[in-house]
Design a protein around this motif. Sequence first.
Motif, PDB file in Angstrom:
ATOM      1  N   ARG A  51      21.364 -22.148  14.391  1.00 19.51           N
ATOM      2  CA  ARG A  51      20.550 -20.947  14.554  1.00 19.51           C
ATOM      3  C   ARG A  51      19.083 -21.302  14.740  1.00 19.51           C
ATOM      4  O   ARG A  51      18.371 -20.689  15.544  1.00 19.51           O
ATOM      5  N   ASP A  67      29.993 -15.214  12.694  1.00 19.52           N
ATOM      6  CA  ASP A  67      30.680 -16.123  13.608  1.00 19.52           C
ATOM      7  C   ASP A  67      29.626 -16.927  14.374  1.00 19.52           C
ATOM      8  O   ASP A  67      28.795 -16.343  15.070  1.00 19.52           O
ATOM      9  N   HIS A  69      30.237 -19.162  16.717  1.00 19.05           N
ATOM     10  CA  HIS A  69      30.705 -19.673  17.999  1.00 19.05           C
ATOM     11  C   HIS A  69      29.831 -19.235  19.174  1.00 19.05           C
ATOM     12  O   HIS A  69      29.705 -19.963  20.164  1.00 19.05           O
ATOM     13  N   HIS A  70      29.211 -18.069  19.043  1.00 21.21           N
ATOM     14  CA  HIS A  70      28.366 -17.604  20.141  1.00 21.21           C
ATOM     15  C   HIS A  70      27.126 -18.462  20.324  1.00 21.21           C
ATOM     16  O   HIS A  70      26.457 -18.388  21.361  1.00 21.21           O
ATOM     17  N   CYS A  71      26.826 -19.296  19.334  1.00 18.43           N
ATOM     18  CA  CYS A  71      25.640 -20.150  19.428  1.00 18.43           C
ATOM     19  C   CYS A  71      25.876 -21.396  20.275  1.00 18.43           C
ATOM     20  O   CYS A  71      24.911 -21.963  20.812  1.00 18.43           O
ATOM     21  N   HIS A  95      27.054 -22.173  23.245  1.00 23.16           N
ATOM     22  CA  HIS A  95      26.601 -22.252  24.626  1.00 23.16           C
ATOM     23  C   HIS A  95      25.093 -22.081  24.756  1.00 23.16           C
ATOM     24  O   HIS A  95      24.534 -22.310  25.832  1.00 23.16           O
ATOM     25  N   GLN A  96      24.427 -21.727  23.642  1.00 20.55           N
ATOM     26  CA  GLN A  96      22.982 -21.555  23.656  1.00 20.55           C
ATOM     27  C   GLN A  96      22.228 -22.772  23.138  1.00 20.55           C
ATOM     28  O   GLN A  96      20.993 -22.799  23.192  1.00 20.55           O
ATOM     29  N   GLU A 141      38.420 -24.997  21.275  1.00 20.69           N
ATOM     30  CA  GLU A 141      37.608 -23.812  21.547  1.00 20.69           C
ATOM     31  C   GLU A 141      36.135 -24.187  21.696  1.00 20.69           C
ATOM     32  O   GLU A 141      35.446 -23.697  22.607  1.00 20.69           O
ATOM     33  N   LEU A 152      33.414 -23.837  24.891  1.00 21.29           N
ATOM     34  CA  LEU A 152      32.122 -23.166  24.788  1.00 21.29           C
ATOM     35  C   LEU A 152      30.971 -24.093  25.162  1.00 21.29           C
ATOM     36  O   LEU A 152      29.959 -23.639  25.710  1.00 21.29           O
TER      37      LEU A 152
END
Length: 273
Positions: free
Chosen positions: A109, A197, A199-201, A203-204, A227, A231
Amino acid sequence: MSTFINGGQVLANGIRQHYLRFGGKGPTVILVPGITSPAITWGFVAEVFGQQFDTWVLDARGRGLSSSGEDLDYGTESCADDINAFAGAMGLTQYHLIGHSMGARFIMRAAVKQPEGVLSLSLIDPPVSGPGRRPYPGQWPWYQDSIREAQQGMDAEAMKKYCPSWTEEQRQLRAEWLPTCYEPAIRQAYDDFHQLDIHHCFHQLPAKTLLMVAGKGGVILPEDEAEIRELLPTIAITHVEQAGHMIPWDDFPGFFAAFGTFLGAPLQAEAQP
């Protein structure tokens, strides 16, 4: 010969942040330990990083000698902001981020929110639980009971029931410092494992990334690796097959060997001190 330089305190993100510094030369490393690991308990690991890196180990808020108490927010976002504010307060402009477990989620983060200066991320067995996902394998009573018992006073022998494979010195250090872990802070981090979650991080993430998996930890399974690779196809994944979640405690040389040359040069540790 020890690479320890000093410990210190700095006001950053509105709180007192405590750190330990090792090495003092070479590229900068910021190391963020896991959920109930004050900085001092990672000193034996930081000693090795300090041979080649200017290494800073942080006490996350609610742990060790950093600010604690009921008036603070212990959520992932605030703790990520702490890391970025610490780097700014100490004038660290380029650095490698290394995080274990909870610390790995925090550095993800932090890097997404402030990508400037991040040279790499090393994610050491991060919890991949979250809404609708497999629960984190660590059970809450283990944390709660050990903290409360430590607050009453315990020694290395008493700590053996919680950390049976650790050395006496390691158990004694944990017994000494576990009372500094503020239970509501630990509870918030534990709840975040299941409610947020990460996981959305993936690809960033703004820099090259290493995922280190404990072969016996049960935290990251092959389907999780698949997974994550979808990503972030560029991610490097390495394994320490004979280690549980607390990788350096279980396989000290293997932990450093698993980095390979990811940080620019191989890390070597012959045996656990």
